[in-house]
Design a protein around this motif. Structure first.
Motif, PDB file in Angstrom:
ATOM      1  N   ASN A  14      13.491  16.879 -68.398  1.00 34.83           N
ATOM      2  CA  ASN A  14      12.447  16.056 -69.114  1.00 34.83           C
ATOM      3  C   ASN A  14      12.058  14.854 -68.145  1.00 34.83           C
ATOM      4  O   ASN A  14      11.232  14.266 -68.451  1.00 34.83           O
ATOM      5  N   LEU A  18       9.068  13.373 -64.021  1.00 36.88           N
ATOM      6  CA  LEU A  18       8.697  12.085 -64.018  1.00 36.88           C
ATOM      7  C   LEU A  18       7.948  10.688 -63.147  1.00 36.88           C
ATOM      8  O   LEU A  18       8.565  11.060 -61.522  1.00 36.88           O
ATOM      9  N   GLU A 106       7.200  13.544 -81.793  1.00 34.79           N
ATOM     10  CA  GLU A 106       6.055  13.004 -81.007  1.00 34.79           C
ATOM     11  C   GLU A 106       5.890  11.350 -81.076  1.00 34.79           C
ATOM     12  O   GLU A 106       6.332  10.724 -82.595  1.00 34.79           O
ATOM     13  N   ALA A 118       4.252   6.071 -73.566  1.00 34.54           N
ATOM     14  CA  ALA A 118       4.289   6.892 -73.041  1.00 34.54           C
ATOM     15  C   ALA A 118       5.640   8.173 -72.681  1.00 34.54           C
ATOM     16  O   ALA A 118       7.018   9.167 -72.770  1.00 34.54           O
ATOM     17  N   GLU A 119       6.781   7.237 -71.660  1.00 37.59           N
ATOM     18  CA  GLU A 119       8.211   7.641 -70.743  1.00 37.59           C
ATOM     19  C   GLU A 119       9.070   7.052 -71.499  1.00 37.59           C
ATOM     20  O   GLU A 119       9.621   8.237 -71.144  1.00 37.59           O
ATOM     21  N   GLU A 122       9.351  10.658 -73.009  1.00 38.31           N
ATOM     22  CA  GLU A 122       9.482  12.132 -72.352  1.00 38.31           C
ATOM     23  C   GLU A 122      11.250  12.114 -71.746  1.00 38.31           C
ATOM     24  O   GLU A 122      11.411  12.882 -71.575  1.00 38.31           O
ATOM     25  N   LYS A 127       7.574  14.156 -77.170  1.00 40.52           N
ATOM     26  CA  LYS A 127       6.251  13.879 -76.874  1.00 40.52           C
ATOM     27  C   LYS A 127       5.633  13.233 -77.345  1.00 40.52           C
ATOM     28  O   LYS A 127       5.243  12.424 -77.900  1.00 40.52           O
ATOM     29  N   ALA A 128       4.581  12.730 -76.002  1.00 38.40           N
ATOM     30  CA  ALA A 128       3.763  11.657 -76.176  1.00 38.40           C
ATOM     31  C   ALA A 128       2.322  12.061 -76.551  1.00 38.40           C
ATOM     32  O   ALA A 128       1.567  12.572 -75.544  1.00 38.40           O
TER      33      ALA A 128
END
Length: 361
Positions: A14, A18, A106, A118-119, A122, A127-128
């Motif tokens: 995951n 990035l 989420e 968001a990072e 992830e 999940k963002a």
């Protein structure tokens, strides 16, 4: 298999794709109005405290920063066990992810906001869920509420928001808190709250009403200590305990903690910093309005200019003039964020801006 493929296969799935954080160019000799720092510098009291603490750097500091937590508690009418000190707000969000986010969870956040939220999701395998901005480039309160599902573990709301500078009222924050389940953590990032005016919410006043609310703040902005990396989060004492389970034992250096304590005491420096930002922001508003430049009214120490395709050329043009601003992207188009600098720095920007702007059109 070459090394690139080898290490790609070794890394966690995951995080493989990035993107690394890009802070933008940083040249100390140029006018730096790109990172939302306090260009007034550092409180004299903080500098002296840092110097004294440096003489004791052969020892580990207090692991939990008890003295700093006590000062924060006294300032905000809470108890020390409701605070955790971290290595900037980036470190705080690392702790939040490690403590609460599991694969498949989420995290609801804004479409255009601090990228760390968001990072965090992830990196932890979550999940963002990014809520689209309103037509006024504001965080959509109703959209946040509608985005919460059974999979939602955390909502992160930046108020005032970075990089738009827009802010929500206490009524808006209450609406979200009243609408989401208590099992969903609501994290309110108030990194720029000291600059805000009017009806902008103060999340700390709501902590006793909502056990799932957590409020983050930092010493990196108005207090002028970006280089020391000291942030904090407050919440219910029972909830805070879970952050200590994943927190590194000595995450804040001894000089950094001492500097933050002294900065809290220097109310004169704080007042001067806020007044300068507000006064200079009004100068920018007048300048942009008189020249027909679109901007987003701000409750922070920065202003966002949604200048589209010309943004990169404007950033490059200003760089040639010795001025660094922040270039970002929104829905495929460029936007520029300008930090409120010293009066003379802002004057220089205004003198150079229109020439660069016209050349970039």
């Amino acid at each position: 298999m070459d090394k690139k493929e080898l290490f790609y296969s070794i890394a966690r799935k995951n995080i493989r794709d990035l993107e690394e954080y890009d802070p933008g160019p940083a040249f100390p000799e140029l006018v730096r109005i790109s990172s939302n720092e306090n260009n007034l510098g550092v409180s004299g009291k903080a500098v002296e405290a840092i110097r004294k603490a440096a003489a004791e750097c052969n020892r580990y500091g207090d692991s939990r920063c008890d003295s700093l937590r006590e000062k924060l508690a006294a300032k905000h009418g809470l108890t020390p066990d409701r605070f955790v000190i971290g290595n900037g707000l980036d470190g705080i969000f690392t702790m939040l992810g490690r403590a609460f986010i599991e694969p498949g969870d989420e995290v609801v956040c804004g479409e255009l906001t601090f990228s760390v939220y968001a990072e965090m999701a992830e990196i932890m395998g979550g999940k963002a869920v990014k809520v689209p901005m309103t037509d006024k480039m504001e965080l959509d309160v109703n959209g946040f509420v509608a985005s919460v599902t059974e999979k939602t573990r955390m909502v992160v709301f930046c108020n005032p928001n970075n990089p738009t500078g827009t802010a929500a009222s206490a009524k808006d924050i209450r609406k979200m808190l009243d609408s989401i389940p208590q099992k969903v953590l609501f994290v309110l990032d108030e990194a720029y709250i000291e600059f805000a005016e009017g009806e902008t919410a103060d999340g700390l006043t709501l902590l006793n009403e909502y056990p799932n609310l957590m409020v983050c703040r930092t010493f990196s902005k108005v207090y002028g200590l970006a280089g020391l990396r000291v942030g904090w989060i407050a919440g219910d004492a029972e909830l805070i305990k879970y952050l200590y389970k994943v927190r590194e034992p000595y995450v804040v250096s001894f000089p950094a903690s001492a500097g933050a304590e002294a900065a809290l005491d220097d109310t004169e420096f704080l007042t001067k910093s806020v007044e300068m930002a507000r006064n200079e922001k009004k100068r920018f508003y007048d300048f942009f309005c008189s020249n027909g430049i679109k901007f987003i009214p701000s409750q922070t120490n920065f202003i966002l200019l949604p200048l589209g395709d010309a943004s990169a050329r404007i950033r490059d043009g200003l760089l040639k003039e010795g001025i660094i601003v922040r270039l970002l992207r929104f829905r495929g188009k460029g936007i520029i964020r300008i930090t409120i600098g010293l009066p003379e720095e802002n004057t220089l920007l205004m003198e150079k801006f229109m020439g660069v702007y016209k050349a970039a059109e």
